[in-house]
Motif scaffolding. Structure first.
Motif, short mmCIF file in Angstrom:
data_model
loop_
_atom_site.label_atom_id
_atom_site.label_comp_id
_atom_site.label_asym_id
_atom_site.label_seq_id
_atom_site.Cartn_x
_atom_site.Cartn_y
_atom_site.Cartn_z
N UNK A 179 -14.71 -12.85 -2.97
CA UNK A 179 -13.38 -13.39 -2.72
C UNK A 179 -12.29 -12.35 -2.95
N UNK A 180 -12.64 -11.07 -2.94
CA UNK A 180 -11.65 -10.00 -3.03
C UNK A 180 -11.39 -9.39 -1.66
N UNK A 181 -10.64 -8.31 -1.65
CA UNK A 181 -10.38 -7.59 -0.40
C UNK A 181 -9.89 -6.19 -0.73
N UNK A 182 -9.85 -5.35 0.29
CA UNK A 182 -9.46 -3.96 0.08
C UNK A 182 -8.09 -3.84 -0.56
N UNK A 183 -7.15 -4.69 -0.16
CA UNK A 183 -5.78 -4.59 -0.67
C UNK A 183 -5.70 -4.82 -2.18
N UNK A 184 -6.72 -5.43 -2.77
CA UNK A 184 -6.72 -5.61 -4.22
C UNK A 184 -6.69 -4.27 -4.96
N UNK A 185 -7.09 -3.21 -4.27
CA UNK A 185 -7.19 -1.89 -4.90
C UNK A 185 -5.91 -1.06 -4.77
N UNK A 186 -4.84 -1.62 -4.23
CA UNK A 186 -3.69 -0.79 -3.89
C UNK A 186 -3.12 -0.03 -5.09
N UNK A 187 -3.13 -0.64 -6.28
CA UNK A 187 -2.56 0.03 -7.45
C UNK A 187 -3.46 1.17 -7.93
N UNK A 218 0.83 -1.19 0.00
CA UNK A 218 0.00 0.00 0.00
C UNK A 218 0.87 1.24 0.00
N UNK A 219 0.32 2.33 -0.50
CA UNK A 219 1.06 3.59 -0.55
C UNK A 219 1.43 4.04 0.86
N UNK A 220 2.52 4.78 0.97
CA UNK A 220 2.99 5.22 2.27
C UNK A 220 2.01 6.16 2.97
#
Length: 321
Positions: free
Chosen positions: A127-135, A93-95
């Motif tokens: 079956x997804x999660x929030x971290x899937x959106x990091x990009x 994830x971004x800083x």
């Protein structure tokens, strides 16, 4: 929107079993059968003991009689096939992101937020999660947006083992009511979930972006049965189990087509031609029925890599800008 209810007890008589044995609907075990073996060439991704137990039990009981497998089939259908790794803290994830949480319906929805400016809520799919959106989140933050990416019930770091579209829609609706976003970006099943939240009275944002959106849940059930190598009688039993739990018209309720003509936000749909989970035809059909929505086809990304592709990230940022 329907509320979840407890499945009805399984009632089965000896006469029904004998009639189904004669018709071939029931397939009793033979001494040489190896039902508990998981060496099938095609099976769903097994993620966690709940999913695995349900899978083995449903296959075994279903050979005796489909109705005996009803509870296990429904539990299998309602269990996100996530791996334990997805329960671990997100990396990459971004800083300038930080943890985010919201209390809803007796549990705490987890996730992350970051950036400053107008708010965009990012809704993951099954079956997804929030971290899937990091990009995509990083691209939006850089472009001057504040992002909120929640883990919905039974996904990511939010508690729960089983869930359903209606519970997910209520949770997504709680996030949207709390954040009042200017834009929403949804992936896969996240799109019908968001539409259910709109139907429940949540205010729609100005812009809605759908990545690989699902269109008809009944088709997802058929694909699931194929992936799990469930014979037709078990798929039919799973269909009936859903109708007993959520209502006979559950498949019509979960069909996005009826909501699209009145969908107010301007929209963008991005779908990959090589998506093996949700066919690109679903995205095209949604675009045809949604006034004001643009459609972009990609190639070679599949269903999940579309969330990590730099070109798709630019498309999302441009659509929100």
């Amino acid at each position: 929107m329907r509320a979840s209810s407890t499945p009805l007890p399984v009632v089965l008589t000896l006469r029904e079993i004998m009639l189904d044995l004669e018709s071939g609907r029931s397939q009793p075990l033979r001494p040489t059968d190896r039902l508990l073996s998981l060496r099938a060439r095609r099976r769903p991704t097994l993620g966690g003991p709940t999913f695995l137990r349900s899978y083995v039990t449903a296959r075994a009981l279903g050979r005796i009689h489909p109705r005996l497998a009803r509870r296990s089939l429904l539990r299998l259908w309602l269990t996100p096939w996530v791996h334990r790794a997805s329960r671990r803290p997100a990396t990459g994830l971004a800083n300038d992101t930080r943890p985010w949480s919201l209390h809803h319906d007796g549990r705490t929805l987890s996730g992350f937020t970051g950036g400053a400016g107008p708010t965009a809520v990012l809704v993951h799919g099954w079956a997804g999660r929030a971290a899937d959106w990091r990009h995509i989140a990083q691209g939006l933050i850089t472009a001057g947006w504040r992002v909120v990416a929640p883990d919905l019930p039974a996904h990511g770091t939010t508690d729960g083992r089983t869930t359903d579209a209606f519970e997910l829609a209520r949770a997504a609706g709680a996030v949207l009511r709390h954040e009042r976003p200017d834009a929403v970006v949804a992936h896969s099943m996240g799109f019908p979930i968001v539409l259910l939240a709109f139907e429940d009275g949540v205010d729609a944002p100005e812009t809605l972006v759908a990545l690989a959106p699902g269109r008809r849940m009944i088709r997802a059930l058929d694909r699931f049965g194929d992936q799990a190598r469930l014979r037709p009688a078990l798929v039919d039993e799973l269909r009936r189990a859903n109708q007993r739990r959520f209502g006979q018209d559950v498949w019509e309720v979960l069909d996005v087509d009826r909501s699209l003509p009145d969908l107010a936000p301007t929209g963008l749909i991005v779908h990959d031609a090589d998506d093996a989970d949700v066919p690109i035809a679903d995205g095209r059909d949604i675009a045809d029925r949604w006034p004001g929505a643009a459609f972009v086809a990609t190639h070679g990304l599949g269903h999940r890599r579309i969330l990590r592709d730099p070109h798709v990230r630019e498309l999302v940022v441009d659509a929100l800008s």
